[in-house]
Motif scaffolding. Structure first.
Motif, PDB file in Angstrom:
ATOM      1  N   GLN A 212       0.828  -1.184   0.000  1.00  0.00           N
ATOM      2  CA  GLN A 212       0.000   0.000   0.000  1.00  0.00           C
ATOM      3  C   GLN A 212       0.871   1.247   0.000  1.00  0.00           C
ATOM      4  O   GLN A 212       1.912   1.278   0.629  1.00  0.00           O
ATOM      5  CB  GLN A 212      -0.883   0.037   1.230  1.00  0.00           C
ATOM      6  CG  GLN A 212      -2.003  -0.963   1.219  1.00  0.00           C
ATOM      7  CD  GLN A 212      -2.903  -0.772   2.436  1.00  0.00           C
ATOM      8  OE1 GLN A 212      -2.776   0.182   3.170  1.00  0.00           O
ATOM      9  NE2 GLN A 212      -3.809  -1.707   2.626  1.00  0.00           N
ATOM     10  N   ASP A 213       0.416   2.269  -0.660  1.00  0.00           N
ATOM     11  CA  ASP A 213       1.097   3.553  -0.652  1.00  0.00           C
ATOM     12  C   ASP A 213       0.352   4.530   0.239  1.00  0.00           C
ATOM     13  O   ASP A 213       0.065   5.666  -0.134  1.00  0.00           O
ATOM     14  CB  ASP A 213       1.197   4.121  -2.081  1.00  0.00           C
ATOM     15  CG  ASP A 213       2.168   3.323  -2.928  1.00  0.00           C
ATOM     16  OD1 ASP A 213       3.003   2.613  -2.347  1.00  0.00           O
ATOM     17  OD2 ASP A 213       2.082   3.418  -4.153  1.00  0.00           O
ATOM     18  N   ARG A 214       0.007   4.088   1.411  1.00  0.00           N
ATOM     19  CA  ARG A 214      -0.746   4.915   2.349  1.00  0.00           C
ATOM     20  C   ARG A 214       0.114   5.183   3.573  1.00  0.00           C
ATOM     21  O   ARG A 214       0.761   4.289   4.109  1.00  0.00           O
ATOM     22  CB  ARG A 214      -2.015   4.171   2.771  1.00  0.00           C
ATOM     23  CG  ARG A 214      -2.888   4.912   3.747  1.00  0.00           C
ATOM     24  CD  ARG A 214      -4.067   4.053   4.210  1.00  0.00           C
ATOM     25  NE  ARG A 214      -3.675   2.951   5.059  1.00  0.00           N
ATOM     26  CZ  ARG A 214      -3.435   3.039   6.368  1.00  0.00           C
ATOM     27  NH1 ARG A 214      -3.502   4.190   6.970  1.00  0.00           N
ATOM     28  NH2 ARG A 214      -3.101   1.977   7.062  1.00  0.00           N
ATOM     29  N   TYR A 215       0.110   6.436   3.974  1.00  0.00           N
ATOM     30  CA  TYR A 215       0.827   6.809   5.181  1.00  0.00           C
ATOM     31  C   TYR A 215      -0.157   7.468   6.128  1.00  0.00           C
ATOM     32  O   TYR A 215      -1.011   8.254   5.706  1.00  0.00           O
ATOM     33  CB  TYR A 215       1.965   7.794   4.869  1.00  0.00           C
ATOM     34  CG  TYR A 215       2.976   7.210   3.919  1.00  0.00           C
ATOM     35  CD1 TYR A 215       3.988   6.384   4.392  1.00  0.00           C
ATOM     36  CD2 TYR A 215       2.911   7.463   2.561  1.00  0.00           C
ATOM     37  CE1 TYR A 215       4.916   5.839   3.532  1.00  0.00           C
ATOM     38  CE2 TYR A 215       3.836   6.915   1.690  1.00  0.00           C
ATOM     39  CZ  TYR A 215       4.833   6.108   2.183  1.00  0.00           C
ATOM     40  OH  TYR A 215       5.748   5.568   1.329  1.00  0.00           O
ATOM     41  N   ALA A 216      -0.073   7.143   7.399  1.00  0.00           N
ATOM     42  CA  ALA A 216      -0.984   7.725   8.378  1.00  0.00           C
ATOM     43  C   ALA A 216      -0.213   8.039   9.654  1.00  0.00           C
ATOM     44  O   ALA A 216       0.695   7.306  10.044  1.00  0.00           O
ATOM     45  CB  ALA A 216      -2.126   6.757   8.673  1.00  0.00           C
ATOM     46  N   LEU A 217      -0.591   9.131  10.276  1.00  0.00           N
ATOM     47  CA  LEU A 217       0.093   9.593  11.476  1.00  0.00           C
ATOM     48  C   LEU A 217      -0.926  10.192  12.436  1.00  0.00           C
ATOM     49  O   LEU A 217      -1.767  10.995  12.045  1.00  0.00           O
ATOM     50  CB  LEU A 217       1.132  10.666  11.104  1.00  0.00           C
ATOM     51  CG  LEU A 217       1.841  11.382  12.246  1.00  0.00           C
ATOM     52  CD1 LEU A 217       2.758  10.411  12.994  1.00  0.00           C
ATOM     53  CD2 LEU A 217       2.650  12.551  11.691  1.00  0.00           C
ATOM     54  N   ILE A 218      -0.843   9.787  13.696  1.00  0.00           N
ATOM     55  CA  ILE A 218      -1.628  10.398  14.766  1.00  0.00           C
ATOM     56  C   ILE A 218      -0.647  11.186  15.623  1.00  0.00           C
ATOM     57  O   ILE A 218       0.361  10.642  16.072  1.00  0.00           O
ATOM     58  CB  ILE A 218      -2.339   9.343  15.638  1.00  0.00           C
ATOM     59  CG1 ILE A 218      -3.358   8.563  14.819  1.00  0.00           C
ATOM     60  CG2 ILE A 218      -3.004  10.001  16.844  1.00  0.00           C
ATOM     61  CD1 ILE A 218      -3.986   7.400  15.575  1.00  0.00           C
ATOM     62  N   VAL A 219      -0.924  12.465  15.832  1.00  0.00           N
ATOM     63  CA  VAL A 219      -0.083  13.310  16.679  1.00  0.00           C
ATOM     64  C   VAL A 219      -0.889  13.705  17.906  1.00  0.00           C
ATOM     65  O   VAL A 219      -1.994  14.232  17.785  1.00  0.00           O
ATOM     66  CB  VAL A 219       0.390  14.579  15.930  1.00  0.00           C
ATOM     67  CG1 VAL A 219       1.217  15.464  16.849  1.00  0.00           C
ATOM     68  CG2 VAL A 219       1.172  14.207  14.683  1.00  0.00           C
ATOM     69  N   VAL A 220      -0.328  13.436  19.078  1.00  0.00           N
ATOM     70  CA  VAL A 220      -0.946  13.837  20.335  1.00  0.00           C
ATOM     71  C   VAL A 220       0.023  14.812  20.997  1.00  0.00           C
ATOM     72  O   VAL A 220       1.101  14.423  21.436  1.00  0.00           O
ATOM     73  CB  VAL A 220      -1.221  12.638  21.269  1.00  0.00           C
ATOM     74  CG1 VAL A 220      -1.873  13.095  22.560  1.00  0.00           C
ATOM     75  CG2 VAL A 220      -2.077  11.596  20.566  1.00  0.00           C
ATOM     76  N   ASP A 221      -0.361  16.092  21.028  1.00  0.00           N
ATOM     77  CA  ASP A 221       0.491  17.128  21.605  1.00  0.00           C
ATOM     78  C   ASP A 221       0.247  17.219  23.108  1.00  0.00           C
ATOM     79  O   ASP A 221      -0.892  17.240  23.561  1.00  0.00           O
ATOM     80  CB  ASP A 221       0.194  18.461  20.916  1.00  0.00           C
ATOM     81  CG  ASP A 221       1.198  19.539  21.301  1.00  0.00           C
ATOM     82  OD1 ASP A 221       2.296  19.205  21.784  1.00  0.00           O
ATOM     83  OD2 ASP A 221       0.875  20.721  21.112  1.00  0.00           O
ATOM     84  N   SER A 222       1.328  17.260  23.868  1.00  0.00           N
ATOM     85  CA  SER A 222       1.256  17.339  25.340  1.00  0.00           C
ATOM     86  C   SER A 222       0.381  16.222  25.903  1.00  0.00           C
ATOM     87  O   SER A 222      -0.635  16.465  26.563  1.00  0.00           O
ATOM     88  CB  SER A 222       0.738  18.704  25.786  1.00  0.00           C
ATOM     89  OG  SER A 222       1.621  19.705  25.377  1.00  0.00           O
ATOM     90  N   ALA A 223       0.779  15.010  25.656  1.00  0.00           N
ATOM     91  CA  ALA A 223      -0.012  13.826  25.998  1.00  0.00           C
ATOM     92  C   ALA A 223      -0.400  13.759  27.476  1.00  0.00           C
ATOM     93  O   ALA A 223      -1.481  13.282  27.808  1.00  0.00           O
ATOM     94  CB  ALA A 223       0.747  12.558  25.609  1.00  0.00           C
ATOM     95  N   THR A 224       0.442  14.245  28.347  1.00  0.00           N
ATOM     96  CA  THR A 224       0.139  14.133  29.776  1.00  0.00           C
ATOM     97  C   THR A 224      -0.582  15.351  30.339  1.00  0.00           C
ATOM     98  O   THR A 224      -1.030  15.323  31.483  1.00  0.00           O
ATOM     99  CB  THR A 224       1.433  13.929  30.584  1.00  0.00           C
ATOM    100  OG1 THR A 224       2.332  15.004  30.294  1.00  0.00           O
ATOM    101  CG2 THR A 224       2.083  12.603  30.253  1.00  0.00           C
ATOM    102  N   ALA A 225      -0.732  16.409  29.550  1.00  0.00           N
ATOM    103  CA  ALA A 225      -1.289  17.667  30.074  1.00  0.00           C
ATOM    104  C   ALA A 225      -2.699  17.494  30.631  1.00  0.00           C
ATOM    105  O   ALA A 225      -2.998  17.983  31.725  1.00  0.00           O
ATOM    106  CB  ALA A 225      -1.277  18.739  28.988  1.00  0.00           C
ATOM    107  N   LEU A 226      -3.593  16.821  29.900  1.00  0.00           N
ATOM    108  CA  LEU A 226      -4.963  16.654  30.392  1.00  0.00           C
ATOM    109  C   LEU A 226      -5.019  15.813  31.660  1.00  0.00           C
ATOM    110  O   LEU A 226      -5.821  16.075  32.552  1.00  0.00           O
ATOM    111  CB  LEU A 226      -5.847  16.034  29.316  1.00  0.00           C
ATOM    112  CG  LEU A 226      -6.121  16.923  28.105  1.00  0.00           C
ATOM    113  CD1 LEU A 226      -6.917  16.161  27.064  1.00  0.00           C
ATOM    114  CD2 LEU A 226      -6.856  18.188  28.525  1.00  0.00           C
ATOM    115  N   PHE A 227      -4.157  14.819  31.723  1.00  0.00           N
ATOM    116  CA  PHE A 227      -4.148  13.970  32.914  1.00  0.00           C
ATOM    117  C   PHE A 227      -3.630  14.736  34.127  1.00  0.00           C
ATOM    118  O   PHE A 227      -4.051  14.498  35.248  1.00  0.00           O
ATOM    119  CB  PHE A 227      -3.325  12.709  32.662  1.00  0.00           C
ATOM    120  CG  PHE A 227      -3.915  11.825  31.603  1.00  0.00           C
ATOM    121  CD1 PHE A 227      -4.958  10.970  31.900  1.00  0.00           C
ATOM    122  CD2 PHE A 227      -3.452  11.871  30.300  1.00  0.00           C
ATOM    123  CE1 PHE A 227      -5.528  10.163  30.931  1.00  0.00           C
ATOM    124  CE2 PHE A 227      -4.009  11.067  29.317  1.00  0.00           C
ATOM    125  CZ  PHE A 227      -5.049  10.220  29.640  1.00  0.00           C
TER     126      PHE A 227
END
Length: 126
Positions: free
Chosen positions: A1-16
């Motif tokens: 497959q020529d598919r690229y996917a990315l999930i970015v989570v900024d400041s992952a611990t901030a909400l916690f």
């Protein structure tokens, strides 16, 4: 497959950190953060998606004041064990930045310099 996917989570611990305050809620916070990180891992494995988390650092009270880096990442062992490769970014001179491979099963510990300009990421400025 020529598919690229990315999930970015900024400041992952901030909400916690804002939802759970104080040492009395530390266990619950770490448990909820672990569940969140496990869900991200499942998404990555099931759909072949890369996941990039950014995180905050705090001053390390155990660190000596003359140490090279007296900071430590927030999130403790939960965050460390959920991450495959951990990178540390810090400011260099001017627009330069320094990225350090902090922990990785496949990469040696090493530094890399680059710059951030109006056109994006580029070679470091001397």
């Amino acid at each position: 497959q020529d598919r690229y996917a990315l999930i970015v989570v900024d400041s992952a611990t901030a909400l916690f950190r804002t939802d759970y305050t104080g040492r009395g809620e530390l266990s619950e916070r770490q448990m909820q953060m672990g569940l969140f990180l496990r869900q991200l891992t499942r998404l990555a494995e099931e759909f072949g998606v890369a996941v990039l988390l950014t995180n905050q650092v705090v001053a390390n009270p155990d660190g000596m004041s003359f140490a090279k880096d007296s900071t430590k990442p927030i999130g403790g062992n939960i965050m460390a064990h959920a991450s495959t490769t951990r990178l540390r970014l810090r400011k260099g001179r001017g627009d330069n930045r320094i990225m350090t491979v902090f922990d990785s099963p496949t990469l040696p510990e090493a530094d890399c310099q680059f710059a951030v300009s109006g056109t994006g990421v580029c070679d470091p400025v001397e």
